[in-house]
Each structure stands twice: as C-alpha cells, then as structure tokens.
Design a protein around this motif. Structure first.
Motif, PDB file in Angstrom:
ATOM      1  N   UNK A   1       0.838  -1.198   0.000  1.00  0.00           N
ATOM      2  CA  UNK A   1       0.000   0.000   0.000  1.00  0.00           C
ATOM      3  C   UNK A   1       0.875   1.251   0.000  1.00  0.00           C
ATOM      4  N   UNK A   2       0.243   2.380  -0.059  1.00  0.00           N
ATOM      5  CA  UNK A   2       0.980   3.633   0.059  1.00  0.00           C
ATOM      6  C   UNK A   2       1.524   3.800   1.464  1.00  0.00           C
ATOM      7  N   UNK A   3       2.538   4.608   1.650  1.00  0.00           N
ATOM      8  CA  UNK A   3       3.187   4.711   2.955  1.00  0.00           C
ATOM      9  C   UNK A   3       2.432   5.560   3.977  1.00  0.00           C
ATOM     10  N   UNK A   4       1.394   6.290   3.548  1.00  0.00           N
ATOM     11  CA  UNK A   4       0.738   7.238   4.450  1.00  0.00           C
ATOM     12  C   UNK A   4       0.255   6.591   5.739  1.00  0.00           C
ATOM     13  N   UNK A   5      -0.474   5.474   5.630  1.00  0.00           N
ATOM     14  CA  UNK A   5      -1.083   4.907   6.840  1.00  0.00           C
ATOM     15  C   UNK A   5      -0.037   4.407   7.827  1.00  0.00           C
ATOM     16  N   UNK A   6       1.083   3.877   7.353  1.00  0.00           N
ATOM     17  CA  UNK A   6       2.116   3.417   8.284  1.00  0.00           C
ATOM     18  C   UNK A   6       2.692   4.578   9.091  1.00  0.00           C
ATOM     19  N   UNK A   7       2.989   5.655   8.417  1.00  0.00           N
ATOM     20  CA  UNK A   7       3.562   6.799   9.130  1.00  0.00           C
ATOM     21  C   UNK A   7       2.499   7.525   9.950  1.00  0.00           C
ATOM     22  N   UNK A   8       1.257   7.469   9.499  1.00  0.00           N
ATOM     23  CA  UNK A   8       0.154   8.008  10.288  1.00  0.00           C
ATOM     24  C   UNK A   8       0.030   7.234  11.598  1.00  0.00           C
ATOM     25  N   UNK A   9       0.061   5.902  11.512  1.00  0.00           N
ATOM     26  CA  UNK A   9       0.030   5.075  12.722  1.00  0.00           C
ATOM     27  C   UNK A   9       1.248   5.321  13.603  1.00  0.00           C
ATOM     28  N   UNK A  10       2.387   5.543  12.989  1.00  0.00           N
ATOM     29  CA  UNK A  10       3.611   5.816  13.747  1.00  0.00           C
ATOM     30  C   UNK A  10       3.446   7.094  14.579  1.00  0.00           C
ATOM     31  N   UNK A  11       2.893   8.125  13.961  1.00  0.00           N
ATOM     32  CA  UNK A  11       2.657   9.386  14.690  1.00  0.00           C
ATOM     33  C   UNK A  11       1.656   9.161  15.820  1.00  0.00           C
ATOM     34  N   UNK A  12       0.576   8.412  15.545  1.00  0.00           N
ATOM     35  CA  UNK A  12      -0.404   8.120  16.597  1.00  0.00           C
ATOM     36  C   UNK A  12       0.236   7.351  17.740  1.00  0.00           C
TER      37      UNK A  12
ATOM     38  N   UNK B   1       0.670   6.421  22.411  1.00  0.00           N
ATOM     39  CA  UNK B   1       1.094   5.105  22.891  1.00  0.00           C
ATOM     40  C   UNK B   1       0.176   4.027  22.343  1.00  0.00           C
ATOM     41  N   UNK B   2      -0.125   3.030  23.159  1.00  0.00           N
ATOM     42  CA  UNK B   2      -0.961   1.919  22.725  1.00  0.00           C
ATOM     43  C   UNK B   2      -2.389   2.383  22.417  1.00  0.00           C
ATOM     44  N   UNK B   3      -2.842   3.456  23.054  1.00  0.00           N
ATOM     45  CA  UNK B   3      -4.181   3.989  22.759  1.00  0.00           C
ATOM     46  C   UNK B   3      -4.295   4.466  21.318  1.00  0.00           C
ATOM     47  N   UNK B   4      -3.176   4.598  20.637  1.00  0.00           N
ATOM     48  CA  UNK B   4      -3.191   4.980  19.228  1.00  0.00           C
ATOM     49  C   UNK B   4      -3.983   4.008  18.369  1.00  0.00           C
ATOM     50  N   UNK B   5      -4.118   2.743  18.823  1.00  0.00           N
ATOM     51  CA  UNK B   5      -4.927   1.756  18.092  1.00  0.00           C
ATOM     52  C   UNK B   5      -6.370   2.231  18.020  1.00  0.00           C
ATOM     53  N   UNK B   6      -6.888   2.706  19.147  1.00  0.00           N
ATOM     54  CA  UNK B   6      -8.277   3.179  19.164  1.00  0.00           C
ATOM     55  C   UNK B   6      -8.438   4.485  18.402  1.00  0.00           C
TER      56      UNK B   6
END
Length: 161
Positions: free
Chosen positions: A58-69, A74-79
């Motif tokens: 996929x495009x890299x946006x979502x990985x780096x978006x998740x990284x920032x979250x 922290x782990x709450x970034x999942x929610x």
C-alpha cells in the motif's frame, strides 16, 4: 431543479447511518488487515523503511500516520486509528452520496452510497484503504461538479485530493 437543502439533509442522514453502524459493531473485533498494518508498523518503529526493508503493497501514508499516533498516544493509538477510520469512512459515505446524487435521484443515490459502505457489497477496510477511497470519492464528486456546472474551482479542489 433539485432541492439542495433536502439533498444536504439526506447526505447527512446517509453518513450518519454509516457512523451509527460503525458504532454498533465497534466491539466485534478489528479488521484482519489492521493486524497486517500494525505488524508493519512495528518495522517502522524499529527504523525500517517500507518497500526497502519489508514488503508493503500500500501507500506509505497509513504506516507513518500510525507511527505518529503511536508516538503521541502510545498503545491507545490503536483506538485513535479506529476512530479515524470511522471518521474518514463517514466522510467517504457522505461524498459518495453527493457524487451519486449528481447522476441519480436522491433515493437511488442514498441506496448506492449505503450499499457501497455497508459492507454488504464490499467491506470497508482499515486506513490504508479508507484514506484512498475517501480521496478518490471526494475528487470524483468535485470533478462531477465541474462537468455539471463548469466550475473551474471544483477541478482545483479535486486535484487537492
């Protein structure tokens, strides 16, 4: 002539139905693709680069978006990621209605947009997909506005997506 005020309320209603559906199924587990994305997020956290150090389709946006979250929450970034996916899915459903309403009656536009995002026809996936789907549908809406009304500004807005 179409009643734009009524169509606006229908668009909000369609998007609200999608949001309510997302809230009702919130506790029924994560999409399996989310595990795939988080598995690769661990690689980014370890300093690896998508495409170079591990296979990523996929495009890299979502990985780096998740990284920032992850760095911010922290782990709450999942929610937070799940909430973000729901918000972008709701916006995509709204724009799907608006785009469909340019070529269909309000009733059929509502049916088409709800079917597109109800998971009856195809599941709405996690961020890697929904960001792209939202961008595509919003751009399509503005391109259709240009075709129907000749508004050059609509083409510029479509290009931003």
């Amino acid at each position: 002539m179409r009643d734009h005020r009524t169509n606006g309320w229908i668009a909000v209603g369609v998007a609200s139905l999608f949001a309510i559906k997302k809230l009702l199924i919130w506790n029924y587990g994560f999409n399996p693709d989310l595990g795939y994305e988080f598995e690769h997020l661990l690689g980014v956290i370890e300093g690896k680069t998508p495409y170079k150090d591990f296979v990523w389709i996929y495009g890299p946006f979502c990985l780096y978006f998740y990284y920032i979250l992850y760095k911010v929450f922290g782990v709450l970034g999942i929610y937070v990621a799940q909430i973000t996916v729901a918000v972008f899915g709701t916006l995509a459903c709204y724009y799907a209605y608006k785009a469909a309403n340019l070529v269909l009656s309000p009733f059929w536009a509502a049916i088409a947009s709800l079917l597109a995002f109800s998971s009856l026809v195809a599941p709405v996936h996690v961020s890697g997909h929904i960001f792209s789907i939202f961008s595509f549908i919003a751009a399509l809406y503005y391109i259709l506005l240009y075709v129907e009304h000749g508004r050059v500004r609509a083409v510029i807005v479509a290009g931003l997506f």
